[in-house]
Write a protein that holds these residues in place. Structure first.
Motif, PDB file in Angstrom:
ATOM      1  N   ASN A 168       0.894  -1.285  -0.131  1.00  0.00           N
ATOM      2  CA  ASN A 168       0.018  -0.082   0.119  1.00  0.00           C
ATOM      3  C   ASN A 168       0.764   1.364   0.005  1.00  0.00           C
ATOM      4  O   ASN A 168       1.694   1.494   0.662  1.00  0.00           O
ATOM      5  CB  ASN A 168      -0.816  -0.031   1.181  1.00  0.00           C
ATOM      6  CG  ASN A 168      -2.086   1.033   1.036  1.00  0.00           C
ATOM      7  OD1 ASN A 168      -3.004   0.634   0.303  1.00  0.00           O
ATOM      8  ND2 ASN A 168      -2.029   2.190   1.653  1.00  0.00           N
ATOM      9  N   ILE A 171      -0.498   8.649   1.970  1.00  0.00           N
ATOM     10  CA  ILE A 171       0.433   9.777   2.466  1.00  0.00           C
ATOM     11  C   ILE A 171      -0.160   9.888   3.966  1.00  0.00           C
ATOM     12  O   ILE A 171      -1.517   9.714   4.246  1.00  0.00           O
ATOM     13  CB  ILE A 171      -0.062  11.069   1.817  1.00  0.00           C
ATOM     14  CG1 ILE A 171       0.453  11.011   0.494  1.00  0.00           C
ATOM     15  CG2 ILE A 171       0.460  12.280   2.555  1.00  0.00           C
ATOM     16  CD1 ILE A 171       0.660  12.212  -0.312  1.00  0.00           C
ATOM     17  N   ARG A 173       0.695  11.617   7.917  1.00  0.00           N
ATOM     18  CA  ARG A 173       2.038  12.586   8.454  1.00  0.00           C
ATOM     19  C   ARG A 173       2.629  12.006   9.588  1.00  0.00           C
ATOM     20  O   ARG A 173       2.397  10.908  10.207  1.00  0.00           O
ATOM     21  CB  ARG A 173       1.183  13.693   8.896  1.00  0.00           C
ATOM     22  CG  ARG A 173       0.360  13.566  10.409  1.00  0.00           C
ATOM     23  CD  ARG A 173      -0.596  14.492  10.865  1.00  0.00           C
ATOM     24  NE  ARG A 173      -1.067  14.247  12.298  1.00  0.00           N
ATOM     25  CZ  ARG A 173      -2.375  14.633  12.924  1.00  0.00           C
ATOM     26  NH1 ARG A 173      -3.153  14.948  12.149  1.00  0.00           N
ATOM     27  NH2 ARG A 173      -2.336  14.207  14.157  1.00  0.00           N
ATOM     28  N   GLN A 190      -8.005   3.793   7.421  1.00  0.00           N
ATOM     29  CA  GLN A 190      -6.974   4.005   6.338  1.00  0.00           C
ATOM     30  C   GLN A 190      -6.278   2.811   6.210  1.00  0.00           C
ATOM     31  O   GLN A 190      -5.862   1.991   7.143  1.00  0.00           O
ATOM     32  CB  GLN A 190      -5.825   5.135   6.771  1.00  0.00           C
ATOM     33  CG  GLN A 190      -6.520   6.428   6.788  1.00  0.00           C
ATOM     34  CD  GLN A 190      -7.163   6.883   5.567  1.00  0.00           C
ATOM     35  OE1 GLN A 190      -7.765   6.188   4.731  1.00  0.00           O
ATOM     36  NE2 GLN A 190      -6.606   8.220   5.179  1.00  0.00           N
ATOM     37  N   HIS A 191      -5.752   2.111   4.793  1.00  0.00           N
ATOM     38  CA  HIS A 191      -4.951   1.034   4.711  1.00  0.00           C
ATOM     39  C   HIS A 191      -3.775   0.890   5.272  1.00  0.00           C
ATOM     40  O   HIS A 191      -3.337  -0.258   5.906  1.00  0.00           O
ATOM     41  CB  HIS A 191      -4.787   0.743   3.190  1.00  0.00           C
ATOM     42  CG  HIS A 191      -6.002   0.833   2.502  1.00  0.00           C
ATOM     43  ND1 HIS A 191      -6.188   1.172   1.010  1.00  0.00           N
ATOM     44  CD2 HIS A 191      -7.179   0.400   2.815  1.00  0.00           C
ATOM     45  CE1 HIS A 191      -7.425   1.108   0.615  1.00  0.00           C
ATOM     46  NE2 HIS A 191      -8.200   0.278   1.581  1.00  0.00           N
ATOM     47  N   GLU A 232      -1.151   0.204  -5.054  1.00  0.00           N
ATOM     48  CA  GLU A 232      -1.266   1.496  -5.774  1.00  0.00           C
ATOM     49  C   GLU A 232       0.084   1.645  -7.072  1.00  0.00           C
ATOM     50  O   GLU A 232      -0.450   2.113  -7.830  1.00  0.00           O
ATOM     51  CB  GLU A 232      -0.845   2.558  -4.811  1.00  0.00           C
ATOM     52  CG  GLU A 232      -2.060   3.205  -3.834  1.00  0.00           C
ATOM     53  CD  GLU A 232      -2.496   2.180  -2.894  1.00  0.00           C
ATOM     54  OE1 GLU A 232      -1.840   1.373  -2.498  1.00  0.00           O
ATOM     55  OE2 GLU A 232      -3.511   2.721  -2.261  1.00  0.00           O
ATOM     56  N   GLU A 281      -3.990  20.844  10.719  1.00  0.00           N
ATOM     57  CA  GLU A 281      -5.175  20.057   9.960  1.00  0.00           C
ATOM     58  C   GLU A 281      -5.672  20.496   8.818  1.00  0.00           C
ATOM     59  O   GLU A 281      -5.818  21.675   8.602  1.00  0.00           O
ATOM     60  CB  GLU A 281      -5.819  18.862  10.686  1.00  0.00           C
ATOM     61  CG  GLU A 281      -5.019  17.568  10.698  1.00  0.00           C
ATOM     62  CD  GLU A 281      -4.554  16.778   9.263  1.00  0.00           C
ATOM     63  OE1 GLU A 281      -3.887  15.852   9.631  1.00  0.00           O
ATOM     64  OE2 GLU A 281      -4.864  17.331   8.310  1.00  0.00           O
ATOM     65  N   LYS A 393     -15.216   3.393   2.497  1.00  0.00           N
ATOM     66  CA  LYS A 393     -14.019   4.116   2.852  1.00  0.00           C
ATOM     67  C   LYS A 393     -13.785   5.447   1.993  1.00  0.00           C
ATOM     68  O   LYS A 393     -13.294   6.540   2.511  1.00  0.00           O
ATOM     69  CB  LYS A 393     -12.686   3.348   2.736  1.00  0.00           C
ATOM     70  CG  LYS A 393     -11.439   4.090   3.391  1.00  0.00           C
ATOM     71  CD  LYS A 393     -10.360   3.194   3.638  1.00  0.00           C
ATOM     72  CE  LYS A 393      -9.099   3.337   2.948  1.00  0.00           C
ATOM     73  NZ  LYS A 393      -8.938   4.979   2.275  1.00  0.00           N
TER      74      LYS A 393
HETATM   75  C1  LIG Z   1      -2.656  14.442   0.209  1.00  0.00           C
HETATM   76  C2  LIG Z   1      -2.492  14.293   1.747  1.00  0.00           C
HETATM   77  C3  LIG Z   1      -3.137  13.338   2.186  1.00  0.00           C
HETATM   78  C4  LIG Z   1      -3.405  13.012   3.562  1.00  0.00           C
HETATM   79  C5  LIG Z   1      -2.549  13.788   4.567  1.00  0.00           C
HETATM   80  C6  LIG Z   1      -1.782  14.665   4.138  1.00  0.00           C
HETATM   81  C7  LIG Z   1      -1.862  15.245   2.552  1.00  0.00           C
HETATM   82  C8  LIG Z   1      -0.873  16.403   2.052  1.00  0.00           C
HETATM   83  C9  LIG Z   1      -1.044  15.392   5.200  1.00  0.00           C
HETATM   84  C10 LIG Z   1      -0.512  17.016   4.904  1.00  0.00           C
HETATM   85  C11 LIG Z   1       0.379  14.594   5.729  1.00  0.00           C
HETATM   86  C12 LIG Z   1      -2.130  15.709   6.517  1.00  0.00           C
HETATM   87  C13 LIG Z   1      -2.775  14.446   6.873  1.00  0.00           C
HETATM   88  O1  LIG Z   1      -3.833  14.755   7.300  1.00  0.00           O
HETATM   89  N1  LIG Z   1      -2.794  13.150   5.938  1.00  0.00           N
HETATM   90  C14 LIG Z   1      -3.190  12.164   6.366  1.00  0.00           C
HETATM   91  C15 LIG Z   1      -3.980  11.163   5.574  1.00  0.00           C
HETATM   92  N2  LIG Z   1      -4.356  10.250   5.766  1.00  0.00           N
HETATM   93  C16 LIG Z   1      -4.011   9.644   7.107  1.00  0.00           C
HETATM   94  O2  LIG Z   1      -4.647   8.680   7.197  1.00  0.00           O
HETATM   95  N3  LIG Z   1      -3.287  10.259   7.842  1.00  0.00           N
HETATM   96  C17 LIG Z   1      -2.623  11.544   7.313  1.00  0.00           C
HETATM   97  O3  LIG Z   1      -1.780  12.054   8.477  1.00  0.00           O
HETATM   98  N4  LIG Z   1      -4.087  11.737   3.902  1.00  0.00           N
HETATM   99  C18 LIG Z   1      -5.152  11.380   3.435  1.00  0.00           C
HETATM  100  C19 LIG Z   1      -4.521  10.053   2.789  1.00  0.00           C
HETATM  101  O4  LIG Z   1      -3.484  10.023   1.930  1.00  0.00           O
HETATM  102  C20 LIG Z   1      -5.853   9.434   1.530  1.00  0.00           C
HETATM  103  O5  LIG Z   1      -7.026   9.165   2.459  1.00  0.00           O
HETATM  104  C21 LIG Z   1      -5.525   8.139   0.938  1.00  0.00           C
HETATM  105  O6  LIG Z   1      -6.424   7.749   0.124  1.00  0.00           O
HETATM  106  C22 LIG Z   1      -5.026   7.101   2.119  1.00  0.00           C
HETATM  107  O7  LIG Z   1      -4.706   6.016   1.202  1.00  0.00           O
HETATM  108  P1  LIG Z   1      -5.275   4.399   1.368  1.00  0.00           P
HETATM  109  O8  LIG Z   1      -5.352   4.169   2.749  1.00  0.00           O
HETATM  110  O9  LIG Z   1      -6.885   4.733   0.738  1.00  0.00           O
HETATM  111  O10 LIG Z   1      -4.343   3.609   0.529  1.00  0.00           O
END
Ligand SMILES: Cc1cc2c3c(c1C)C(C)(C)C[C@@H](O)N3c1c(nc(O)[nH]c1=O)N2C[C@H](O)[C@H](O)[C@H](O)COP(=O)(O)O
Ligand SMILES: [K+]
Ligand SMILES: [Mn+2]
Length: 500
Positions: A168, A171, A173, A190-191, A232, A281, A393
């Motif tokens: 997987n 993104i 933080r 989240q995955h 992905e 956030e 999700k």
């Molecule tokens: C583009 C982007 C996406 C995310 C985040 C950021 C950016 C810039 C931060 C700035 C770091 C802020 C933070 O909130 N952050 C973040 C996050 N998801 C989380 O579980 N935890 C996080 O800390 N997502 C969202 C996830 O990336 C998406 O929901 C994605 O779909 C997850 O992937 P998957 O689990 O579906 O494979």
């Protein structure tokens, strides 16, 4: 190496922004403690060029320069989405609709697995053991209320399921904890959290890699809520029509994009945790009482690209000028929501999370002629859509769905709010969902009057009852719809003559 296109190489992406006149090279020394982030935040809000900080105070041995607002709206008022377009190889004149269509264009296509290459730019420098000191890196403090220096806000978190062939990319933080450790948010459903749970059950720490300055198209797919089990990197391959090139990590068996700027690798502890946050956030708030205790990333190696590696950062906040948590998270969730609704035979043309709603709302654009064939009504239709989206999700972050007609452009908030304000009767046209998973980061959930992790979701019907079975019974009173073509042509032809 031959220089690949911007969507496959972060450094080429930076050069493309520079040639688009959409990048500001800042060679004066700037402090990573708040100053870099404040400039970046203002750059989002003014939709100015993306700031590339070439002289970050405390940078040493090629670590690192900082690029802010890589996914912000571009400084070109005519083509605000050109920076997003650059991520996926689209022309600068592309619309958000084109971007969403492109991100969905690999659905149903055969995945193209990545290929493994022996080495690449991310292997030009390597740090191990005592050479690793995260506290000596110019990791930025992004907001005065943040609980740490968030080095990871735009990198790809790479983790592998312990037994299934699922790698997987997402993104999530993470902030610097001490010399060799990070701590970061691992949040269900989240995955990364699902896979982390499997490692907990297996009793072993979870290997991880964070690829910063990864190929821009890979960053987009990492931010996209693809279905569970989808690797992905294979979807990226299908999007590009060619495999991504990955290299093996130094200290574990994970693979990272060969052209990444900076790679941090190690193991995510299944036992050690530490206080994480507060963090400014995606909804524009940093709650000072945030009590987040999260797993610890033990860093075993850092490898990075020569020529002064670039750390991309996102500085989330109010979407008055959207940042990556709106332009990526919102737009890519919209794509998956559209896919889900269309796959279930609903007459949906497009979906979009308006930035003015901090991507908490999503407008669902309905093909009204097709709606008539369903011979349905507002209650049944809205409940069906809510049941689909709010229990998946991809709908996790959305708390209000607005069901709008095809006379409404979902990408134009003035259209969306006009139909919500004028066609959605309070007390009868909103269908509530209290038994679905909530998005805990939404302020009226985390700090609101009711439950914290369930409910607070609603589907707003913004179609009048007769729109469910016949042509609209009104003429829209605006220049576009209120006048016959020959009058409009005459007015446009004489407009300058009138000196208006
Ligand atoms: C583009 C982007 C996406 C995310 C985040 C950021 C950016 C810039 C931060 C700035 C770091 C802020 C933070 O909130 N952050 C973040 C996050 N998801 C989380 O579980 N935890 C996080 O800390 N997502 C969202 C996830 O990336 C998406 O929901 C994605 O779909 C997850 O992937 P998957 O689990 O579906 O494979
Ligand atoms: K993802
Ligand atoms: Mn995933």
């Amino acid at each position: 190496y031959s220089t690949p296109p911007p969507h496959l190489d972060f450094r080429a992406f930076v050069s493309a922004l520079r040639s688009d006149n959409d990048l500001a090279d800042i060679d004066a020394e700037v402090d990573p403690r708040l100053e870099v982030a404040a400039i970046t935040r203002r750059a989002y809000e003014l939709q100015s060029k993306a700031p590339l900080f070439n002289n970050v105070k405390g940078a040493h041995d090629g670590l690192f320069r900082i690029l802010g607002a890589s996914g912000g709206l571009s400084s070109d008022p005519q083509y605000p989405y050109r920076r997003l377009a650059r991520h996926v190889g689209l022309p600068p004149t592309s619309s958000l609709g084109d971007f969403i269509d492109t991100m969905l264009s690999a659905k149903g296509k055969e995945p193209i697995p990545p290929v493994h290459v022996g080495t690449g730019p991310c292997k030009e420098h390597k740090l191990f053991g005592d050479n690793i000191d995260l506290t000596k890196l110019p990791a930025p403090l992004l907001n005065k209320a943040d609980g740490g220096n968030y080095i990871q806000t735009m990198g790809i978190n790479i983790v592998q399921h312990p037994t299934k062939p699922w790698v997987n990319w997402s993104i999530a933080r993470a902030m610097v904890l001490d010399k060799t450790r990070l701590v970061g948010l691992i949040m269900k459903p989240q995955h990364i959290a699902r896979i982390y749970e499997q490692w907990e059950e297996s009793g072993k720490d979870m290997p991880f890699a964070i690829a910063l300055g990864a190929p821009p198209i890979a960053v987009m797919v990492s931010s996209m809520p693809l279905p569970e089990g989808v690797t992905e990197s294979e979807y990226v391959g299908a999007l590009c029509g060619e495999p991504l090139e990955l290299v093996k990590c130094e200290t574990n068996d994970l693979y990272v994009p060969a052209r990444s700027e900076i790679v941090i690798e190690g193991t995510l502890s299944i036992t050690e945790r530490a206080k994480e946050g507060p963090f400014g956030e995606m909804h524009g708030y940093s709650f000072l009482d945030e009590e987040s205790v999260q797993p610890i990333y033990n860093v075993k190696a850092i490898t990075y690209r020569g020529g002064n590696a670039i750390l991309p950062i996102s500085v989330p906040g109010r979407a008055t000028g959207p940042d990556e948590t709106h332009t990526l998270i919102g737009t890519l969730a919209s794509a998956e929501i559209r896919q889900l609704l269309q796959e279930n035979g609903l007459p949906v043309l497009n979906v979009f999370t308006p930035y003015e709603t901090q991507v908490i709302w999503a407008a669902v654009q309905i093909d009204r002629k097709k709606l008539w064939t369903l011979k349905t009504n507002a209650e049944d239709f809205c409940r069906r859509i809510g049941d689909l989206i709010f229990r998946r999700k991809c709908g996790m972050q959305i708390h209000r769905l607005l069901i709008v007609g095809d006379d409404i452009d979902p990408f134009n908030f003035k259209d969306v709010i006009w139909s919500y304000a004028s066609r959605c009767r309070p007390g009868m046209d909103e269908y509530h969902f209290e038994d679905v998973a909530a998005y805990g980061l939404v302020p009226y959930m985390s700090h609101g009057p009711g439950t914290k992790v369930t409910g607070g979701k609603v589907v707003a019907n913004c179609l009048l009852p007769h729109e469910y079975n016949q042509e609209q019974l009104w003429v829209t009173c605006d220049f576009e719809n209120g006048y016959p073509e020959e009058i409009k042509e005459k007015v446009l032809r004489r407009w300058t003559e009138f000196g208006l």
